[in-house]
Scaffold this motif. Structure first.
Motif, PDB file in Angstrom:
ATOM      1  N   ASN A  88      46.189  52.257  37.538  1.00  0.00           N
ATOM      2  CA  ASN A  88      45.349  52.236  38.730  1.00  0.00           C
ATOM      3  C   ASN A  88      46.141  52.862  39.872  1.00  0.00           C
ATOM      4  OD1 ASN A  88      43.943  51.613  41.093  1.00  0.00           O
ATOM      5  ND2 ASN A  88      43.193  49.655  40.283  1.00  0.00           N
ATOM      6  N   ALA A  89      45.903  54.144  40.122  1.00  0.00           N
ATOM      7  CA  ALA A  89      46.691  54.880  41.124  1.00  0.00           C
ATOM      8  C   ALA A  89      46.556  54.260  42.508  1.00  0.00           C
ATOM      9  CB  ALA A  89      46.261  56.345  41.151  1.00  0.00           C
ATOM     10  N   ASP A  90      45.370  53.798  42.859  1.00  0.00           N
ATOM     11  CA  ASP A  90      45.182  53.182  44.179  1.00  0.00           C
ATOM     12  C   ASP A  90      46.026  51.913  44.310  1.00  0.00           C
ATOM     13  OD1 ASP A  90      43.426  55.148  44.961  1.00  0.00           O
ATOM     14  OD2 ASP A  90      41.656  54.043  44.277  1.00  0.00           O
ATOM     15  N   ALA A  91      46.068  51.127  43.246  1.00  0.00           N
ATOM     16  CA  ALA A  91      46.864  49.905  43.275  1.00  0.00           C
ATOM     17  C   ALA A  91      48.352  50.222  43.380  1.00  0.00           C
ATOM     18  CB  ALA A  91      46.593  49.069  42.017  1.00  0.00           C
ATOM     19  N   VAL A  92      48.779  51.267  42.692  1.00  0.00           N
ATOM     20  CA  VAL A  92      50.189  51.670  42.757  1.00  0.00           C
ATOM     21  C   VAL A  92      50.557  52.056  44.186  1.00  0.00           C
ATOM     22  CG1 VAL A  92      51.886  53.384  42.029  1.00  0.00           C
ATOM     23  CG2 VAL A  92      50.332  52.362  40.342  1.00  0.00           C
ATOM     24  N   HIS A  93      49.724  52.857  44.820  1.00  0.00           N
ATOM     25  CA  HIS A  93      50.025  53.318  46.183  1.00  0.00           C
ATOM     26  C   HIS A  93      49.944  52.161  47.185  1.00  0.00           C
ATOM     27  CE1 HIS A  93      50.414  57.365  44.850  1.00  0.00           C
ATOM     28  NE2 HIS A  93      49.147  57.500  44.507  1.00  0.00           N
ATOM     29  N   ARG A  94      48.983  51.273  47.005  1.00  0.00           N
ATOM     30  CA  ARG A  94      48.912  50.108  47.901  1.00  0.00           C
ATOM     31  C   ARG A  94      50.152  49.221  47.718  1.00  0.00           C
ATOM     32  NH1 ARG A  94      43.141  50.252  46.656  1.00  0.00           N
ATOM     33  NH2 ARG A  94      43.517  48.861  44.874  1.00  0.00           N
TER      34      ARG A  94
ATOM     35  N   SER B 231      51.633  30.090  47.144  1.00  0.00           N
ATOM     36  CA  SER B 231      50.388  30.354  46.401  1.00  0.00           C
ATOM     37  C   SER B 231      49.412  31.139  47.259  1.00  0.00           C
ATOM     38  CB  SER B 231      49.748  29.044  45.939  1.00  0.00           C
ATOM     39  OG  SER B 231      50.581  28.367  45.041  1.00  0.00           O
ATOM     40  N   ASP B 232      49.332  30.800  48.534  1.00  0.00           N
ATOM     41  CA  ASP B 232      48.447  31.535  49.447  1.00  0.00           C
ATOM     42  C   ASP B 232      48.921  32.985  49.587  1.00  0.00           C
ATOM     43  OD1 ASP B 232      46.950  29.262  49.822  1.00  0.00           O
ATOM     44  OD2 ASP B 232      47.860  28.739  51.760  1.00  0.00           O
ATOM     45  N   LEU B 233      50.229  33.157  49.681  1.00  0.00           N
ATOM     46  CA  LEU B 233      50.769  34.517  49.791  1.00  0.00           C
ATOM     47  C   LEU B 233      50.484  35.296  48.515  1.00  0.00           C
ATOM     48  CD1 LEU B 233      52.379  36.674  51.276  1.00  0.00           C
ATOM     49  CD2 LEU B 233      54.490  35.617  50.411  1.00  0.00           C
ATOM     50  N   TYR B 234      50.624  34.641  47.368  1.00  0.00           N
ATOM     51  CA  TYR B 234      50.305  35.295  46.103  1.00  0.00           C
ATOM     52  C   TYR B 234      48.850  35.766  46.088  1.00  0.00           C
ATOM     53  CZ  TYR B 234      48.377  35.518  41.423  1.00  0.00           C
ATOM     54  OH  TYR B 234      47.662  35.913  40.319  1.00  0.00           O
ATOM     55  N   GLN B 235      47.935  34.883  46.453  1.00  0.00           N
ATOM     56  CA  GLN B 235      46.517  35.239  46.436  1.00  0.00           C
ATOM     57  C   GLN B 235      46.220  36.383  47.398  1.00  0.00           C
ATOM     58  OE1 GLN B 235      44.321  34.259  44.422  1.00  0.00           O
ATOM     59  NE2 GLN B 235      45.210  32.427  43.475  1.00  0.00           N
ATOM     60  N   SER B 236      46.869  36.353  48.559  1.00  0.00           N
ATOM     61  CA  SER B 236      46.660  37.412  49.547  1.00  0.00           C
ATOM     62  C   SER B 236      47.154  38.759  49.020  1.00  0.00           C
ATOM     63  CB  SER B 236      47.387  37.048  50.841  1.00  0.00           C
ATOM     64  OG  SER B 236      47.392  38.127  51.747  1.00  0.00           O
TER      65      SER B 236
ATOM     66  N   TYR C 240      45.283  44.677  44.104  1.00  0.00           N
ATOM     67  CA  TYR C 240      44.431  44.896  42.936  1.00  0.00           C
ATOM     68  C   TYR C 240      42.957  44.623  43.214  1.00  0.00           C
ATOM     69  CZ  TYR C 240      48.738  45.304  40.301  1.00  0.00           C
ATOM     70  OH  TYR C 240      49.952  45.727  39.834  1.00  0.00           O
ATOM     71  N   GLU C 241      42.651  44.136  44.428  1.00  0.00           N
ATOM     72  CA  GLU C 241      41.266  43.863  44.821  1.00  0.00           C
ATOM     73  C   GLU C 241      40.582  42.912  43.844  1.00  0.00           C
ATOM     74  OE1 GLU C 241      39.591  47.782  45.234  1.00  0.00           O
ATOM     75  OE2 GLU C 241      40.332  47.954  47.299  1.00  0.00           O
ATOM     76  N   GLN C 242      41.324  41.929  43.363  1.00  0.00           N
ATOM     77  CA  GLN C 242      40.788  40.878  42.517  1.00  0.00           C
ATOM     78  C   GLN C 242      41.652  39.634  42.703  1.00  0.00           C
ATOM     79  OE1 GLN C 242      41.727  41.565  38.183  1.00  0.00           O
ATOM     80  NE2 GLN C 242      42.090  43.679  38.886  1.00  0.00           N
ATOM     81  N   ASN C 243      41.244  38.518  42.114  1.00  0.00           N
ATOM     82  CA  ASN C 243      41.932  37.246  42.335  1.00  0.00           C
ATOM     83  C   ASN C 243      42.228  36.540  41.018  1.00  0.00           C
ATOM     84  OD1 ASN C 243      41.908  36.964  45.381  1.00  0.00           O
ATOM     85  ND2 ASN C 243      39.718  37.334  44.960  1.00  0.00           N
TER      86      ASN C 243
END
Length: 822
Positions: free
Chosen positions: A682-688, A609-614, A620-623
């Motif tokens: 979200n292109a930034d999310a795809v690249h990250r 769960s911690d790894l998922y949140q991280s 996606y810069e959200q939780n």
């Protein structure tokens, strides 16, 4: 026997052909320091002293004449050609004047001939035996995989057989046709040989004596020249081009060869005009003559007869003489070049994974020009060679690629039906027993802007619409030839979601309204064959069921992950996997939802769960909550453009949304919908998400993963989805190391006394790419039987041979329950 097998590999595969041409046939005493050292790669577990002992065995026994009245050895001197008879003499017999392998030695035979070709051993054995019994031979048209002498199993295999997983252009006599095309037209091949800039087997030519490693094209030209010299010698004719052909053999560079290659071109033309057998307008090989091929029709294995006769006659000359000649050295060099070239076209190396197989798959027609007779033979042989020797009630499904336009698809199918029906002579009944499956090709996403795999999605849509329109063409006599759809190629870079709408569309509109006997399309999907790790592979299987709507009557191809030993898999990787962060995030979210944990306070659950949140915060810069994210995954079977530009104008767009229960529930969650849109646009999310991350699988997690695997396997069984297994392909690509540890035995073990879960999933045994793996459907069944029988004889199993054969017969019958014409 294993030492002899490895020694044969050393002699007939790893020697330098140029060195042989300069120095002659291997010296009478093979055991020299440099050869002992070069043998270390073949015998990695032995010391140099132990290897030297084997080399002495080669000198003192295997290269010498053997006291027997059944075979004729080279007499009065040591000869490397005697080593072939020490191997084949114990493994082969000729009950009906054709070579047959003894079933007890089938696994050993298959392991050896995978590297060195069956023809090397069968032609030398038959030549030696025919000399001993003072016979001549005119029949060389046996199949590429010879039969065995197990009467009981053969009676099973002579019943109708069904092949459900076979790729048309990879199921032919691929190496043989490429080689014949080169031997009959070796000039102007620079472009094709550019594909060999990186060898798949760089260690097969050693350079310990200072010889430079030559280019493959340079060696192949030498082989073509040697072949012509052997052919002329066997015909006992002279040629005005002989000196220039010898100059080709002795040339020291490719540029020097090009000075003399015109002479070889002229001689091949003369041979085809004066000596070669014609089959209408088709001349597949100048070495096919009336002597080796009395049949007037071009049949399934006719193209093999000339090469085999050439080798047989060369061996006959060798075993009759007591003194070496220059032709012996030429023939030995020819064998080496042919075997080394073969390693570049057929998957014989030990590397695992689809990417390794993909290199061979791309080379399967590498030296066959599109408009040459060999191009049509590749297609025709794939079907004709399957039906050769089988019951006329046998059945074949072959995969071909779709076309984007109706007229292209119509032209393609008509061309295939015509070629298969006319190029090679086989039964009219059998010509009605094959069908096509169109398989979309999975490709890597070159993301620029959303949605993911935009170009592939458009291509799949266009091909799907064209297929349905084509099937509804009035008076389309070939409509029932296409019975299903599939998606193939590497699954690491393309997930089932891309094809979800195509499967819905084809399932909804597959009925052909104009034919008197319409049939619906059926569905299969390549999945679980290669994967970043087991969690990823299991998720892909789960997605194929939920996004593609697979159900009873449908099939999945391979599904190896469902039967993989989880503990062994991660142990060989030291628990470490490397994969893109987006894939890792999806895997963790899916596993947390699918797995059963003691509770939220469980250590393993908390760490995941911690790894998922991280990960979700990084990408996606959200939780979002885990349920929101999991439901966003459930929406991936939808058309992403339906969320930004909805339309119901066409039949295609009316099926934009997946109607599964999971997707319907997820669509009511606005957070899930928003995450789904971010995933695609979200292109930034795809690249990250494309950044690679290392992930350590703890031992405690292995049990969790294995429980999920078994649960998913149970759901596949419960749903009635069949699995297409391909033993040799699965062994070469997947994690299993032997035929008896293949997932096949995990999928269906009804009637077998097996440890672990008792399962009865509907399975079939297939070949996948016969030409790439050098196998046949009968050989696949037989290898599984031989492996299980060996286990029984060693006391490691309680399953006797009779039970094994009955189990295989049930699998044979089961395949007919899965055919896509019903």
């Amino acid at each position: 026997m294993e030492a002899l097998r490895k020694t044969l590999e050393l002699i007939f595969l790893r020697e330098n052909p140029d060195k042989v041409l300069i120095e002659g046939v291997l010296p009478a005493k093979y055991c020299r320091d440099e050869r002992v050292i070069s043998a270390r790669e073949v015998f990695p577990s032995l010391t140099l002293d132990q290897i030297e002992t084997i080399c002495h065995q080669l000198d003192d026994v295997w290269m010498q004449e053997r006291a027997t009245s059944q075979l004729c050895f080279v007499r009065g001197q040591s000869s490397i050609f005697n080593t072939l008879l020490y191997f084949s003499g114990d493994l082969l017999s000729t009950p009906s004047d054709l070579p047959v392998v003894k079933f007890d030695h089938l696994l050993r035979w298959n392991n050896t001939t995978t590297l060195l070709t069956e023809d090397l051993f069968t032609t030398s054995f038959l030549a030696s035996r025919d000399i001993a019994f003072q016979r001549s031979r005119s029949r060389f048209d046996w199949g590429p995989c010879i039969e065995h002498d197990n009467v009981t199993l053969n009676n099973v295999l002579r019943k109708p057989m069904a092949e459900l997983h076979s790729h048309l252009k990879g199921a032919s006599l691929n190496f043989e046709l490429n080689w014949l095309c080169l031997m009959n037209r070796p000039w102007n091949r620079d472009a094709e040989f550019a594909m060999f800039s990186s060898s798949q087997n760089p260690s097969y030519v050693t350079d310990l004596s200072g010889y430079n490693k030559p280019s493959m094209y340079y060696l192949v030209i030498k082989a073509a020249a040697i072949r012509m010299l052997l052919f002329l010698d066997q015909l006992d004719v002279t040629s005005t081009n002989i000196d220039e052909i010898f100059a080709l053999v002795n040339a020291m560079s490719l540029s020097e060869q090009k000075i003399y290659i015109e002479a070889l071109k002229r001689e091949i033309g003369v041979a085809k005009y004066l000596y070669t057998k014609r089959f209408g307008s088709c001349v597949p090989d100048y070495s096919i003559t009336n002597t080796c091929c009395p049949d007037s029709s071009l049949r399934a294995f006719t193209v093999l007869t000339g090469e085999r006769a050439l080798m047989y006659n060369a061996f006959k000359s060798i075993y009759r003489r007591s003194k070496e000649t220059k032709l012996d050295s030429l023939f030995y060099a020819y064998i080496l070049i042919k075997n080394q070239f073969r390693q570049e076209l057929m998957q014989t190396n030990l590397y695992k994974g689809f990417a390794n197989f993909g290199i061979y798959e791309r080379r399967k027609e590498g030296f066959i020009p599109d408009e040459s007779p060999y191009s049509k033979l590749v297609q025709a042989e794939a079907v004709a060679s399957f039906f050769a020797g089988k019951s006329p009630d046998s059945y074949l499904e072959v995969r071909v690629t779709p076309k984007p336009y109706v007229f292209e698809l119509d032209k393609s199918i008509k061309g295939l039906v015509s070629t298969i029906g006319n190029e090679i002579n086989f039964g009219d009944a059998e010509k009605e027993k094959y069908r096509f499956i169109l398989h979309f090709i999975k490709v890597r996403d070159r993301y620029v802007s959303g949605p993911r795999h935009a170009r592939l999605r458009d291509s799949v849509r266009q091909s799907s619409v064209s297929l349905i329109r084509w099937r509804n063409l009035e008076f389309n006599l070939n409509a029932e030839r296409i019975v299903g759809i599939d998606a193939a190629n590497s699954e690491l870079f393309c997930r089932p979601e891309v094809f979800s709408q195509a499967y819905r569309f084809c399932r909804q509109y597959s009925w052909n309204h104009h034919n008197q006997h319409p049939n619906e399309l059926h569905f299969t999907y390549h999945v679980g064959e290669d994967f970043y790790d087991i969690i990823d592979g299991l998720r892909a299987v789960w997605e194929s069921v939920h996004f593609l709507g697979l159900k009873r009557g449908d099939r999945i191809g391979h599904g190896l992950v469902l039967g993989t030993d989880v503990k062994s898999y991660y142990e060989t990787r030291h628990g470490l996997v490397y994969l893109p962060k987006q894939v890792l995030l999806d895997n963790i979210a899916w596993l947390l939802h699918e797995a059963t944990f003691p509770g939220p306070s469980d250590k393993q659950y908390r760490e995941l769960s911690d790894l998922y949140q991280s990960l979700v915060a990084e990408i996606y810069e959200q939780n979002p909550e885990l349920l929101d994210y999991f439901q966003a995954i459930c929406l991936r079977g939808d058309n992403p453009r339906a969320y930004t530009n909805p339309s119901t104008v066409s039949r295609w767009h009316q099926l934009d949304l997946n109607d599964s229960d999971l997707a319907t529930a997820a669509r009511n969650n606005p957070k899930a919908r928003e995450l789904y849109i971010q995933y695609h646009f979200n292109a930034d999310a795809v690249h990250r998400g494309n950044e690679v991350r290392e992930f350590k699988i703890d031992e405690s997690l292995i049990d969790v993963i294995d429980r999920v695997r078994k649960s998913l396997l149970h759901s596949i069984e419960e749903a009635g989805i069949a699995i297409e297994t391909n033993p040799t392909s699965n062994l070469r690509i997947g994690h299993a190391s032997t035929y008896r540890t293949l997932p096949l035995l995990e999928f269906n073990n009804v009637g077998l006394t097996m440890t672990g879960q008792y399962r009865g999933i509907s399975v079939s045994i297939n070949t996948d790419d016969r030409g790439v793996f050098g196998t046949s459907l009968e050989r696949e069944f037989s290898l599984v039987a031989a492996a299980l029988e060996k286990q029984y004889k060693k006391g490691e199993s309680d399953v006797p041979p009779r039970v094994i054969y009955d189990w295989l017969d049930k699998i044979r019958q089961m395949a007919f329950e899965q055919v896509f014409t019903s």
